[in-house]
Design a protein around this motif. Structure first.
Motif, PDB file in Angstrom:
ATOM      1  N   ALA A   1      -3.906  38.202   8.527  1.00  0.00           N
ATOM      2  CA  ALA A   1      -4.719  37.826   7.317  1.00  0.00           C
ATOM      3  C   ALA A   1      -3.878  38.633   6.191  1.00  0.00           C
ATOM      4  O   ALA A   1      -3.378  38.188   5.099  1.00  0.00           O
ATOM      5  CB  ALA A   1      -6.318  38.473   7.074  1.00  0.00           C
ATOM      6  N   TRP A   2      -3.052  39.753   6.524  1.00  0.00           N
ATOM      7  CA  TRP A   2      -2.462  40.591   5.596  1.00  0.00           C
ATOM      8  C   TRP A   2      -0.957  39.797   5.375  1.00  0.00           C
ATOM      9  O   TRP A   2      -0.638  39.673   4.210  1.00  0.00           O
ATOM     10  CB  TRP A   2      -2.052  41.934   6.053  1.00  0.00           C
ATOM     11  CG  TRP A   2      -1.041  42.623   5.294  1.00  0.00           C
ATOM     12  CD1 TRP A   2      -0.235  43.433   5.951  1.00  0.00           C
ATOM     13  CD2 TRP A   2      -1.098  42.918   3.861  1.00  0.00           C
ATOM     14  NE1 TRP A   2       0.697  44.072   4.918  1.00  0.00           N
ATOM     15  CE2 TRP A   2       0.308  43.868   3.791  1.00  0.00           C
ATOM     16  CE3 TRP A   2      -1.617  42.347   2.884  1.00  0.00           C
ATOM     17  CZ2 TRP A   2       0.523  44.215   2.448  1.00  0.00           C
ATOM     18  CZ3 TRP A   2      -1.226  42.687   1.484  1.00  0.00           C
ATOM     19  CH2 TRP A   2      -0.066  43.502   1.281  1.00  0.00           C
ATOM     20  N   LEU A   3      -0.448  39.445   6.424  1.00  0.00           N
ATOM     21  CA  LEU A   3       0.855  38.607   6.239  1.00  0.00           C
ATOM     22  C   LEU A   3       0.605  37.351   5.263  1.00  0.00           C
ATOM     23  O   LEU A   3       1.347  37.069   4.459  1.00  0.00           O
ATOM     24  CB  LEU A   3       1.494  38.201   7.577  1.00  0.00           C
ATOM     25  CG  LEU A   3       2.135  39.359   8.300  1.00  0.00           C
ATOM     26  CD1 LEU A   3       2.630  39.004   9.590  1.00  0.00           C
ATOM     27  CD2 LEU A   3       3.010  40.163   7.582  1.00  0.00           C
ATOM     28  N   THR A   4      -0.459  36.645   5.576  1.00  0.00           N
ATOM     29  CA  THR A   4      -0.923  35.431   5.031  1.00  0.00           C
ATOM     30  C   THR A   4      -0.985  35.837   3.374  1.00  0.00           C
ATOM     31  O   THR A   4      -0.593  35.091   2.561  1.00  0.00           O
ATOM     32  CB  THR A   4      -2.214  34.791   5.223  1.00  0.00           C
ATOM     33  OG1 THR A   4      -2.004  34.403   6.669  1.00  0.00           O
ATOM     34  CG2 THR A   4      -2.483  33.518   4.321  1.00  0.00           C
ATOM     35  N   GLU A   5      -1.649  36.966   2.888  1.00  0.00           N
ATOM     36  CA  GLU A   5      -1.801  37.410   1.369  1.00  0.00           C
ATOM     37  C   GLU A   5      -0.585  37.753   0.966  1.00  0.00           C
ATOM     38  O   GLU A   5      -0.283  37.620  -0.032  1.00  0.00           O
ATOM     39  CB  GLU A   5      -2.895  38.484   1.672  1.00  0.00           C
ATOM     40  CG  GLU A   5      -2.907  39.202   0.444  1.00  0.00           C
ATOM     41  CD  GLU A   5      -3.857  38.484  -0.613  1.00  0.00           C
ATOM     42  OE1 GLU A   5      -3.594  38.754  -1.954  1.00  0.00           O
ATOM     43  OE2 GLU A   5      -4.335  37.510  -0.143  1.00  0.00           O
ATOM     44  N   LEU A   6       0.400  38.513   1.754  1.00  0.00           N
ATOM     45  CA  LEU A   6       1.551  38.880   1.334  1.00  0.00           C
ATOM     46  C   LEU A   6       2.445  37.890   0.971  1.00  0.00           C
ATOM     47  O   LEU A   6       3.230  37.977  -0.243  1.00  0.00           O
ATOM     48  CB  LEU A   6       2.336  39.746   2.626  1.00  0.00           C
ATOM     49  CG  LEU A   6       3.320  40.739   1.985  1.00  0.00           C
ATOM     50  CD1 LEU A   6       2.874  41.622   1.572  1.00  0.00           C
ATOM     51  CD2 LEU A   6       3.981  41.291   3.656  1.00  0.00           C
ATOM     52  N   MET A   7       2.542  36.668   1.697  1.00  0.00           N
ATOM     53  CA  MET A   7       3.255  35.665   1.150  1.00  0.00           C
ATOM     54  C   MET A   7       2.426  34.507   0.332  1.00  0.00           C
ATOM     55  O   MET A   7       2.978  33.323   0.183  1.00  0.00           O
ATOM     56  CB  MET A   7       4.104  35.133   2.392  1.00  0.00           C
ATOM     57  CG  MET A   7       4.678  36.033   3.225  1.00  0.00           C
ATOM     58  SD  MET A   7       6.071  36.749   2.224  1.00  0.00           S
ATOM     59  CE  MET A   7       7.165  35.108   1.820  1.00  0.00           C
ATOM     60  N   GLY A   8       1.200  34.607  -0.006  1.00  0.00           N
ATOM     61  CA  GLY A   8       0.517  33.912  -0.602  1.00  0.00           C
ATOM     62  C   GLY A   8       0.860  33.127  -1.800  1.00  0.00           C
ATOM     63  O   GLY A   8       0.284  32.157  -2.131  1.00  0.00           O
ATOM     64  N   LYS A   9       1.600  33.974  -2.452  1.00  0.00           N
ATOM     65  CA  LYS A   9       2.322  33.278  -3.911  1.00  0.00           C
ATOM     66  C   LYS A   9       3.615  33.298  -3.657  1.00  0.00           C
ATOM     67  O   LYS A   9       4.494  34.383  -4.527  1.00  0.00           O
ATOM     68  CB  LYS A   9       1.788  34.554  -4.844  1.00  0.00           C
ATOM     69  CG  LYS A   9       0.299  34.408  -5.169  1.00  0.00           C
ATOM     70  CD  LYS A   9      -0.140  35.257  -6.294  1.00  0.00           C
ATOM     71  CE  LYS A   9      -1.545  35.323  -6.063  1.00  0.00           C
ATOM     72  NZ  LYS A   9      -2.235  36.161  -7.477  1.00  0.00           N
ATOM     73  N   PRO A  10       4.131  32.318  -3.075  1.00  0.00           N
ATOM     74  CA  PRO A  10       5.986  32.295  -3.320  1.00  0.00           C
ATOM     75  C   PRO A  10       6.404  32.089  -4.516  1.00  0.00           C
ATOM     76  O   PRO A  10       5.998  31.615  -5.499  1.00  0.00           O
ATOM     77  CB  PRO A  10       5.986  31.119  -2.300  1.00  0.00           C
ATOM     78  CG  PRO A  10       4.893  30.314  -2.368  1.00  0.00           C
ATOM     79  CD  PRO A  10       3.790  31.076  -2.648  1.00  0.00           C
TER      80      PRO A  10
END
Length: 401
Positions: free
Chosen positions: A356-365
């Motif tokens: 979930a954190w990695l998804t959030e981290l890259m959620g706004k490329p």
């Protein structure tokens, strides 16, 4: 060449325990004026003010874990575990708190960008550093990369030097002379009778030494002997707090102990997070979560009505020093240091939280290839504000000398 503190034959030339504050503040201000990178390392208030501002509140919101809180390059370095195995880890936890892990990433990015500017590297290198910093951080969330990760030269050199260090080298650096006393001088100042008495009383408890030495002292029924102690003029943002170097004899072996005051963290924390109210206990608990090899040999105590944390200074424990970065090594350094920080974060998360954190981290490329928009623009804003702050700081303090 090892740095050795010059001994003063007349202790009256040094500040007395009652007159430390003014010269300590002056030294801190001049130290911060040495370079933009030194200013970034010493000026946490400006960074935390930005985090509390509107741009700082628009960052990816990570899980509630222990973070370093002041994750600049100088707060990483070689750390030895109880078996003297040395690895590069986080090593300073004064601002450790349960908060947003993105704060550590931005602080590290700001520090690396400042180091790049100090090395006169072109701006495109900073862009590549931030991109690879995030890639290195992500790799820490997938086990098995430690042994195959390419270490930059600055890290290889630091680890090799740490592994080769001995007690004699540590003693020479910390101005411990042939009579096994701490030499007073630029970095070590006299202490008061009350301070010495409090130090003696603290080490009357053998359990403290057993904890900070990882249980190596053996028979804890024997009382340690405080051979010498001095006020330690060390650090930058911590100058002015209680800090002591203590030389202890136990079973015929000398050990150098660091006592440091813990104060309230100014790094943002998650409001509902449960942390120790005692600041020394907060620091030691944060260390145990972020760098167990160091946290497990730290102990929190009360000292002269203040909270302090205590640890043994091992020859292998060093600060990572980056004087100059080359273009290729700059990118590798950014990637590897972020990997170290990512490892400290990832060990506190289960598999679902990691994903979930990695998804959030890259959620706004970003619109173009490179670091995500939030990371790039945060670091750019902070570099600009710190550059202006550094110049004003120099005008105010350095020109008066």
């Amino acid at each position: 060449m090892d740095k050795v503190t010059t001994r003063f034959t007349d202790a009256s030339l040094l500040p007395s325990p009652d007159s430390r504050r003014a010269p300590l503040i002056k030294r801190r201000d001049l130290k911060m004026a040495r370079s933009p990178h030194a200013y970034v390392r010493g000026n946490t208030a400006q960074y935390y003010d930005w985090l509390h501002s509107l741009p700082g509140q628009r960052l990816p919101r990570g899980p509630a874990i222990w973070i370093c809180g002041d994750c600049h390059v100088g707060n990483l370095g070689p750390v030895a575990d109880a078996q003297r195995k040395v690895q590069l880890r986080l090593r300073d936890f004064d601002q450790a708190t349960i908060g947003n892990p993105s704060h550590d990433l931005i602080r590290l990015g700001l520090s690396l960008a400042s180091a790049a500017r100090g090395s006169s590297l072109p701006g495109i290198v900073t862009a590549h550093m931030l991109q690879h910093m995030l890639l290195g951080y992500q790799r820490a969330f997938f086990p098995g990369h430690e042994e195959i990760f390419v270490k930059p030269q600055v890290v290889k050199t630091a680890l090799r030097q740490a592994q080769q260090r001995s007690w004699k080298m540590l003693a020479r650096e910390r101005a411990i002379d042939g009579r096994q006393t701490i030499q007073l001088g630029k970095n070590f100042w006299p202490i008061s009778a009350a301070e010495r008495s409090a130090i003696d009383e603290m080490f009357a408890d053998p359990a403290i030494l057993a904890r900070v030495t990882g249980g190596e002292v053996g028979d804890t029924s024997r009382r340690p002997v405080v051979v010498d102690a001095a006020y330690w003029v060390k650090g930058c943002s911590s100058l002015g707090l209680l800090r002591y170097a203590v030389l202890v004899d136990y079973n015929g072996a000398r050990r150098l102990i660091d006592i440091k005051e813990a104060v309230a963290a100014t790094s943002p924390r998650y409001r509902r997070a449960s942390m120790p109210r005692d600041n020394a206990k907060r620091v030691t608990e944060g260390a145990c979560h972020l760098t167990p090899a160091l946290g497990e040999r730290m102990v929190a105590r009360r000292f002269m009505e203040r909270g302090v944390f205590i640890r043994e200074l091992l020859p292998q424990d060093l600060k990572l020093e980056i004087e100059q970065l080359g273009i290729e090594d700059a990118v590798l350094t950014a990637s590897y240091l972020a990997y170290v920080v990512g490892s400290a974060h990832a060990r506190q998360m289960d598999a679902g939280t990691r994903h979930a954190w990695l998804t959030e981290l890259m959620g706004k490329p970003a619109k173009s290839a490179g670091a995500p928009h939030w990371l790039w623009h945060s670091v750019v804003q902070l570099v600009a504000s710190h550059e202006a702050g550094y110049l004003e700081h120099c005008r105010k303090y350095a020109m008066s000398e």
